[in-house]
Design an enzyme around this catalytic site. Structure first.
Site, PDB file in Angstrom:
ATOM      1  N   GLY A 102       0.759  -1.207  -0.077  1.00  0.00           N
ATOM      2  CA  GLY A 102      -0.052   0.060   0.148  1.00  0.00           C
ATOM      3  C   GLY A 102       0.928   1.051  -0.303  1.00  0.00           C
ATOM      4  O   GLY A 102       1.997   1.075   0.343  1.00  0.00           O
ATOM      5  N   CYS A 103       0.488   2.409  -0.400  1.00  0.00           N
ATOM      6  CA  CYS A 103       1.102   3.502  -0.533  1.00  0.00           C
ATOM      7  C   CYS A 103       1.370   4.159   0.928  1.00  0.00           C
ATOM      8  O   CYS A 103       2.739   4.452   1.078  1.00  0.00           O
ATOM      9  CB  CYS A 103       0.158   4.748  -1.327  1.00  0.00           C
ATOM     10  SG  CYS A 103      -1.515   4.867  -0.412  1.00  0.00           S
ATOM     11  N   TYR A 104       0.702   4.244   1.746  1.00  0.00           N
ATOM     12  CA  TYR A 104       1.042   4.752   3.278  1.00  0.00           C
ATOM     13  C   TYR A 104       1.934   3.513   3.780  1.00  0.00           C
ATOM     14  O   TYR A 104       3.052   4.193   4.407  1.00  0.00           O
ATOM     15  CB  TYR A 104      -0.232   4.547   4.045  1.00  0.00           C
ATOM     16  CG  TYR A 104      -1.349   5.954   4.046  1.00  0.00           C
ATOM     17  CD1 TYR A 104      -0.831   7.095   3.874  1.00  0.00           C
ATOM     18  CD2 TYR A 104      -2.679   5.657   3.633  1.00  0.00           C
ATOM     19  CE1 TYR A 104      -1.698   8.259   3.776  1.00  0.00           C
ATOM     20  CE2 TYR A 104      -3.471   6.707   3.489  1.00  0.00           C
ATOM     21  CZ  TYR A 104      -3.014   8.071   3.576  1.00  0.00           C
ATOM     22  OH  TYR A 104      -3.817   9.179   3.506  1.00  0.00           O
TER      23      TYR A 104
END
Lengths: 342, 342, 342, 342
Positions: free
Chosen positions: A148-150
């Site tokens: 995921g990005c975060y």
């Protein structure tokens, strides 16, 4: 020339994959699928690709994906898991940009994603696609769960600290801010410029799906559970994630040396000079993660600042980095261009 | 205390009406209707109104509108025309913020709006709610057609010139730019920040509904048809319209004197000093229209710059101005506050 | 490996040149000069270049520029003309991104730029660097005047029409809108986000330096003077120019065929399908110019929409395109990457 | 009619004071001073005030301030302290919007502001102008230190918790984000749209002047020192502050009831329904502070979200609120209008 398929390329990770792969000399995109847009020219939807992508969206039902060397799933959560087993059987490598294979504990996954998993037996063999943690495993993987990005921004910001074994694992806070492209290419009211522009807000303060993903990453390194408060916010910009990470040690860690040493061979992790504050625009369009560390008042509080482009290192760029490792290309092929500033 | 109803207050003109009326000492909002949100508190949808609007959306089927002194329709085109005849019969005054009563020629209206008109007999008696043209008629009106946002900015910018009888009516161009709140409070893909932010484009270049409305306004003043090219663009800002208007004379008109004279008694039209260039932010949140005139190279080309806040003078503010006239209040009641800058 | 020097690389055209040249396999940047920043690392000022530009700003007094194959001047107007004669004598090719060599008539130049020209004798030999007009001359040029940003967008939008000989040259209007990076990398009050953000305005309505440049381009093609009203506006975005161009014919021109035919061999000019409206974001970061033509109401009015990235096709990208021609590289080397969307 | 003077009204707090006071029925602005702009019309600098402020900037040397009932200093730090003693002697009340009188410990003040204090004897008598803490003292004050923007948002967000005596005072974190108008109306490079737009970054991570101000507020309530990490960030919006505040209790506090009870009589503090996340736009242009509390995973971690408009409740609005108290007006006079949304 390796043959690549992209399933569900009508979102922002899809168009970003196409932008990056257009600069890759060793691959050709054979199939770009979209059920609802079959027959539409890809560059009619994404005019930036005019001259770079002479093809149409095809129906994902097509068996043709079996002829690809590697398939990217740029689909919503819960799609890749239905198609991956068959593709793997056909010898096709798979990178899922959604969350289907990120969480090892299937019960935790089901709880956060609200679905029954279609192929829990693959969770163990799927490799978490953060090359800075699992490069060798990715090289040999058939199935990669793109992070995921975060989780990418936060994990890279905490990795050296957790590895040191010297920080307070009961007191981790990640205050994160994301550009709105992270909310996808969808006509939802909260995302329109009149609602999201010239404003700022927190969301999912009481709980967000990326919390267990980050906690899993850190626990695997720490060898024990961690207590992480994860608090995301929505920025009125298009691209960029900024993580402000708070933890504590006993005041003795040499942060600058530790981070520089940890990442000295990592092309895509840039430890800034001491005292720096990275701007999200410094990575716009590039696969870089830039990091700086602070110790306010020279006390025991540690503040780490970490920025990425959510669509590149946070999604499509990291996926291409993983593809390069899986298919034997240079790891930074098609990813060497500088960020665009201003 | 006059009783006011607002039909369809879930859009931006609705919330702006509520914001302005909250500052009005002579009216109370009795009904705020919305079919799909009946029972929802208004300030749950619009948190800026917390403390200012202690009511819920009610169902528009309610007969209660008949008890109002005046009803605003902040609805999509084609709604007001179905309810207005009955309300007028009950003695309720009506201001339609949509386009149902703006065009006098019912065929032209049907062609541009794609509907059959429900009460064409009212088109003649409806008064076009631009007080700078029709103040006296508005004072006595039962039904006011509140002007479109672009037509307000363009008509005010051209009015003194057309009235002079000295410009080339065959060569009018209005290159207009609007903030995205003009596209409404709707979750449509082209309006999301990731699509509309950091970008600029023209739309409806080949034809837009506001062209016949402006042409009608000008023709009524000129006494003859005009040839107007109307070319709108979408700005990546929330509020504001900027019209750049091109025409020609024989080089002899004293533009500054003419405009200052024409608008010297108009509270809401501000003719800027010679050489000025109005910014849209100079009218943000206010009911003002600011105008400046240029003559490049001192030739025969005339360029008029006109700015308004599309939600205020271009919609809700002008509607309140019309209400004030119709109900006998000071024309600028609730509209005297300065614009917000920065 | 060709040796390249950049004079005055502390502005946005400078950093954009460095970004593009970092992707060019045939050149190396030998010198990046800045008087006021000599000794500073380039990537300390522009963090996007970390890892791509391992050098410091040097003092422009350095004789070392004489060893370059080609020197870019990314300086303010009036600098290049003082250094170009000597460089040309040393056999160094020169591309000026400022306006010193764009206007052939030295009196017109002095009137608009407020200076005496230092080497008027070079105005005749300097080649105007718009490859779509002067490709062959650029190939053989020692000195290229890189076009202005607005002139690039407007000239490319009007070129086929003027070449046709069938439009009204007395009635040309270019209503142009530019992102604020066109105002340079300078700490001026009107450019700060609090002043320029969430707003829109016209500027230089009564006269702008790019008007004579565009008029010169068109007159050379038309064989006669043209009457062009040029009206620029400031957009609250960083990159992008949008030109809306108005003219007239007798209603007979087949616009789509004419433009497609004219630009069919031009890599960097993209004529969109009929009915399109180009967005500035469709060219962000790329060297493309995208164009569409409209004929509102099928009358004699013609509206051309033309978009470029002001820092790429409007400055640094076109300069690299010219460099490629002058040094014998593929014309699109380092310029083949797609625009970044979103 | 009370006579008001404003010293240094060329910044954003100045123009915002003028905007708000224009809506106040009980005061007239007698003097608006600016040394560098003496003789300039105020509305030539701030066109939103055209029609609302028929005066010029005058020279601050003017003795006329002595005739005012109250003088606002909207000046940089270090100016008010040089003029306040004389004004107080003349019986003029003073509100300083800068930091000269906010910190009680003169050594701490000098350390953070880099100056020797001109009148340390006034620090004790100056009242800290946060009405929610010191209403009665403000009513009787001759000199009010208007709070900083961040301290207002953070203090209001922590006040009920610190008053409860039940949170961990050794573990307070305020991760704050501010719109760029907080950086002032100055032509500095980092503030231009091309630099600050479409980006996000932290600043002053290692130490910021508002940290000791907040720590002082909290320590006075707690009766002991607190350990507060204060970490500000720059938002690419014009107005708005969002504070995300982290602390811990033993899991037993009923946050919703506690906050609602504490602020039930406060007009300008709005405790949102449980589960809410306030947006900065919900307070744009208004004097409100909106607050929501979260307890992720129902554990001991507490997250408080607090938003204000930095120019209103964070500066000019709070100053007017204080003025109302000091001069005997209704506390919310000129401050009752709703925020502007969208």
């Amino acid at each position: 020339m390796k043959k690549i398929g992209i399933v569900g390329a009508t979102g922002y990770t899809g168009v970003e994959l196409l932008r990056l792969l257009a600069m890759h000399p060793g691959v050709e995109v054979s199939f770009v699928t979209s059920r609802s847009n079959a027959g539409t020219r890809v560059d009619a939807m994404f005019p930036n690709l005019r001259g770079h992508c002479d093809c149409e969206f095809s129906d994902p039902g097509d068996d043709a994906l079996g002829d690809c060397d590697l398939v990217f799933f740029a689909t919503p959560n819960g799609i890749a898991m239905n198609h991956t087993p068959e593709l793997l059987k056909s010898g096709v490598k798979v990178i899922d940009l959604a969350a289907d294979f990120r969480i090892k504990d299937v019960d935790v996954w089901s709880q956060w994603y609200g679905m029954t998993h279609a192929c829990p037996e693959l969770l163990e063999t799927a490799v978490y696609g953060l090359p800075e943690m699992y490069r060798d495993e990715i090289r040999g993987a058939q199935l990669v769960a793109n992070p995921g990005c975060y989780p990418t921004a936060v994990t890279l910001g905490l990795l050296p600290l957790v590895e040191s074994g010297k920080i307070d694992l009961e007191n981790l806070i990640a205050d994160t801010k994301s550009g709105i492209s992270g909310a996808g290419r969808q006509g939802k009211l909260p995302n329109i410029l009149s609602e999201a522009g010239e404003s700022f807000k927190a969301y999912a303060t009481s709980g967000h799906r990326h919390q267990p993903e980050i906690a899993q990453n850190l626990a695997l390194v720490a060898g024990s559970d961690v207590d992480l408060t994860f608090s995301p916010h929505l920025l009125p910009i298009i691209r960029g994630i900024h993580a402000t990470i708070y933890t504590r040690d006993d005041g003795s860690l040499d942060l600058q040396t530790m981070f520089e040493e940890r990442y000295k061979d990592e092309y895509f992790v840039d430890v800034l000079p001491a005292g720096s504050q990275p701007e999200t625009r410094s990575v716009k369009g590039s696969n870089m993660c830039r990091i700086a560390m602070h110790r306010p008042g020279n006390g025991s509080r540690i503040v780490v600042l970490s920025v990425i482009d959510n669509l590149v290192k946070g999604a499509a760029g990291q996926a291409v980095q993983n593809m390069n490792l899986m298919l034997g290309f240079e790891e930074n092929e098609a990813l060497r261009h500088p960020a665009m500033l201003p």
